[in-house]
Structure formats: C-alpha cells, structure tokens
Design a protein around this motif. Structure first.
Motif, PDB file in Angstrom:
ATOM      1  N   GLY A   1     -33.462 -42.468 -38.001  1.00 41.50           N
ATOM      2  CA  GLY A   1     -34.368 -42.625 -36.982  1.00 41.50           C
ATOM      3  C   GLY A   1     -34.151 -43.757 -36.103  1.00 41.50           C
ATOM      4  O   GLY A   1     -34.372 -43.845 -35.103  1.00 41.50           O
ATOM      5  N   SER A   2     -33.547 -44.822 -36.847  1.00 38.88           N
ATOM      6  CA  SER A   2     -33.047 -46.074 -35.988  1.00 38.88           C
ATOM      7  C   SER A   2     -31.787 -46.603 -36.647  1.00 38.88           C
ATOM      8  O   SER A   2     -31.394 -46.141 -37.756  1.00 38.88           O
ATOM      9  CB  SER A   2     -34.222 -47.222 -36.427  1.00 38.88           C
ATOM     10  OG  SER A   2     -33.788 -48.274 -36.121  1.00 38.88           O
TER      11      SER A   2
ATOM     12  N   ASP B   1     -29.303 -37.950 -38.913  1.00 34.92           N
ATOM     13  CA  ASP B   1     -30.765 -38.003 -38.968  1.00 34.92           C
ATOM     14  C   ASP B   1     -31.228 -39.402 -39.059  1.00 34.92           C
ATOM     15  O   ASP B   1     -32.597 -39.371 -39.224  1.00 34.92           O
ATOM     16  CB  ASP B   1     -30.801 -37.171 -40.237  1.00 34.92           C
ATOM     17  CG  ASP B   1     -30.404 -37.538 -41.539  1.00 34.92           C
ATOM     18  OD1 ASP B   1     -29.752 -38.476 -41.382  1.00 34.92           O
ATOM     19  OD2 ASP B   1     -30.949 -37.004 -42.521  1.00 34.92           O
TER      20      ASP B   1
ATOM     21  N   LEU C   1     -38.283 -47.975 -35.628  1.00 33.76           N
ATOM     22  CA  LEU C   1     -38.421 -46.559 -35.057  1.00 33.76           C
ATOM     23  C   LEU C   1     -38.949 -46.675 -33.672  1.00 33.76           C
ATOM     24  O   LEU C   1     -38.519 -45.897 -32.879  1.00 33.76           O
ATOM     25  CB  LEU C   1     -39.245 -45.612 -35.927  1.00 33.76           C
ATOM     26  CG  LEU C   1     -38.618 -45.215 -37.216  1.00 33.76           C
ATOM     27  CD1 LEU C   1     -39.586 -44.519 -38.240  1.00 33.76           C
ATOM     28  CD2 LEU C   1     -37.442 -44.342 -37.130  1.00 33.76           C
TER      29      LEU C   1
END
Length: 383
Positions: free
Chosen positions: A214-215, A212, A92
């Motif tokens: 994060g990474s 959605d 992240l």
C-alpha cells in the motif's frame, strides 16, 4: 434478595459500559485529530521533498511514548502497537497527497511492461510525483520510436526470462542522455545487457517488495550502479522521498544473496505446499489446531500460491547458482532426517545450540519482532 442483587449488577455493568462507550468516542475524536495533524505534516513534507519515513523520528517518538506508558501503568507494548498501526494508516494516506518532483526537466518516463502489476505501481508513484509516464508493452512496439522519443527515463519491468532479450533487441536506440533502469530481481545479467545496449546512464534496481504494497514506506530498493551515477542520483532521491530505503550492492553480491533470500526460500515454500497438497491435508482442520506461529507459517505458504506461478518460476529458475543453494539445503535436510531416524536427541540439541550461537544477538531480536507479528495473527484468529 437474589433478584435485587442481579438487578444491581446489571445496572452497574450497564453504567460502566456506557462510560467505556464514552471513552471510545473520545478515542475516535482523538484519532481523527491525530490523522488530520499527520496529513498536515505530510503536506509539508511533500512540498519540501522530505521522505515520508523518518526512522530516527519514529524510534525517538516510540521510545518516549513507551516510557510515558510505563509511568502511567499502561503496557508499553500496547501503546507501541497502537501507534505503529496508526503510522501504517498514515503512510497509506500520505501518498494520496502526492510527492515533490525532484527532476522537473526530465522529459517523460517510459515503463516497458507498464501493464504489469509492478509496472503499474511505479507508474502510479511517478505520476503522483508529477512525471509524465508512458507505457509500452508487447503489442505496442510498432509505436516504439514515437514512445521513446524525448524520454528521460526508461524502466524495464518484464518477466525475468525475457528481460535481457528485450533490452538487447528493443532498447539500443534510446536518446543518449536517457537513463535506462530495470526492476528485475536478478541483477548481473540484466545490468550487463543494459550497459551493452545503451551508452548513456544505466542503473539496476530491485524493489524488495511485491506490487500489492500500500505504501513504499520502510520498503527496500536495492541499487546496483551501472554507468554515470550522477545522472540518476535524482531517481534514488525520488525513491527515498516515497519512503523506501536504498541499499547499494554489487550485482554479483546481490544475486548470490538472492539465491538464499528468494530462490531457496520460495522453492522451500513451494515444496511445503506441494507436500500438504499430496498429503491431502485438511487446512480447516490444521487451523483449528494451529498455534499463532504455525498459522503465520501456513499463511506464508498460502500467500505464495495465491500469486502468479510464472513470476515465481522466473525467480527460482533464473539463476543456475540457486540450484547449488537448494541442493545444500536438501543435503542438510537429509542429514537432519538421518539424525532423527537414529534417535540421536543429543546431537539435535548440539546442532540447535550451534545454530543459536551463529545467530547470536539476531535470535532474541527476531524473537521480539516475531512476537508482535504473532499477536496480530492471534488477533485475526480470535477477532
């Protein structure tokens, strides 16, 4: 005597708790040190264009730590759980450093539907990689000529039901060397539409994740080749640098798989949620009596209904072939229900064994993988 014993017990407990607090402080400092070192690794990776996710390195490191934990009489699963959580945090954070720009002479990128969530995600990733990104949405077509002029890459990410129309009606005058790509979850028809509308490089992409995330580390992007793959090879390399794994597939094979992976699964989840709603089930009450596996199942159902209904309607209704897969599922459900109504317990066992044999080695593998997920759910429930 009893008072003295109670005082001694209390003092002993306080002393031990103080020691534990001290160890926790040391752990915090070690975690901070590890995160800082990982950040330095990330900076080196980005400058060199090395993907943020290195599966062989990760597997080797986890195997070593598990063996070391075993020798120290520490649960190997405990250390793996901790390290995996740390790695997720690292992934992240790594994207905040930015990424190496693979194609420096590209020109700008245009994201058609850039205000959508997936469009925003790819805009972010491309911007972090040093590309100039422009967006065009339904109210911007009067400026289309200026926006597309000089574009080196055009990415289409609009609702499935209008994707082919947008390609056919709006994207026929792109620069000849411009790459035309789409991010649609079905591939055969959009790919054909792009090949017909544009004479330059064409590629179909399907990000197998939601906006959605994060990474992109450990995520999958399916690639369906269209025309002049050598022209867009840099794009696939860029996606790998972001941490995603590229899976190549023919468009027809991809769409057939999506009938089961997406359409049937989402439709089944929809029906499950619809049934709970019509039964007026008390979700709070269900959760009180839920094992971790059922809580996870219920969470996956609830997750669907927390998202855009138009998106899932597009996914389910986009392919006529998905009706056959869903109909087959319904037939199998009816057969299983008839078996239950007849009280044929032995037939259930026989069919269970048949399916288990079909799963083969995947069954214990999935059991192992799900155990870790269930532990996370249990921690969430009791935390």
């Amino acid at each position: 005597m009893d008072n003295n014993m109670n005082e001694k017990t209390t003092a002993d407990l306080e002393n031990l708790r103080d020691l534990i607090d001290g160890v926790d402080q040391q752990l915090l400092h070690l975690l901070r040190k590890r995160l800082d070192l990982v950040a330095q690794v990330g900076a080196v990776k980005h400058s060199a264009g090395v993907p943020i996710y290195a599966p062989q390195r990760e597997a080797s490191m986890l195997a070593k730590r598990r063996a070391e934990a075993q020798n120290m009489n520490v649960s190997p699963q405990l250390i793996e759980d901790i390290l995996r959580r740390l790695m997720r945090e690292s992934y992240l954070n790594e994207k905040d450093v930015g990424f190496k720009q693979v194609k420096q002479d590209l020109g700008h990128v245009v994201v058609v539907g850039g205000q959508g969530k997936l469009g925003q995600l790819f805009t972010q990733m491309l911007t972090l990689s040093g590309y100039k990104v422009k967006s065009i949405d339904k109210n911007d077509w009067q400026d289309a000529n200026a926006i597309f002029d000089g574009a080196g890459l055009v990415i289409v990410t609009v609702p499935i039901n209008v994707t082919c129309d947008v390609i056919r009606e709006k994207l026929t005058q792109l620069p000849s060397n411009c790459i035309l790509a789409d991010l649609t979850s079905i591939k055969e028809k959009p790919l054909a539409a792009m090949l017909a509308a544009h004479k330059g490089p064409v590629v179909g992409l399907h990000p197998m994740f939601g906006p959605d995330v994060g990474s992109l580390a450990k995520q999958v992007v399916v690639v369906c080749h269209g025309r002049q793959p050598e022209a867009y090879q840099w794009l696939l390399q860029q996606i790998e640098i972001w941490g995603a794994r590229i899976v190549e597939a023919e468009a027809e094979r991809h769409d057939n798989a999506m009938q089961l992976v997406q359409a049937m699964r989402h439709f089944s989840t929809f029906v499950y949620g619809l049934n709970l709603c019509k039964e007026e089930a008390d979700i709070d009450n269900l959760l009180q009596f839920s094992s971790p596996i059922y809580r996870l199942e219920l969470a996956m159902v609830g997750r669907l209904f927390a998202q855009d209904p138009e998106l899932y309607a597009d996914i389910i209704f986009a392919q006529q072939g998905s009706q056959h897969a869903i109909s087959d599922y319904l037939d199998n459900y009816r057969d299983a229900l008839a078996m239950l109504k007849s009280g044929n317990r032995q037939e259930f066992v026989t069919q269970f064994q048949r399916v288990a044999k079909w799963f083969g080695d995947f069954a214990p593998q999935f059991q192992h993988e799900s155990r870790a997920m269930l532990q996370s759910v249990n921690d969430m429930k009791t935390g």
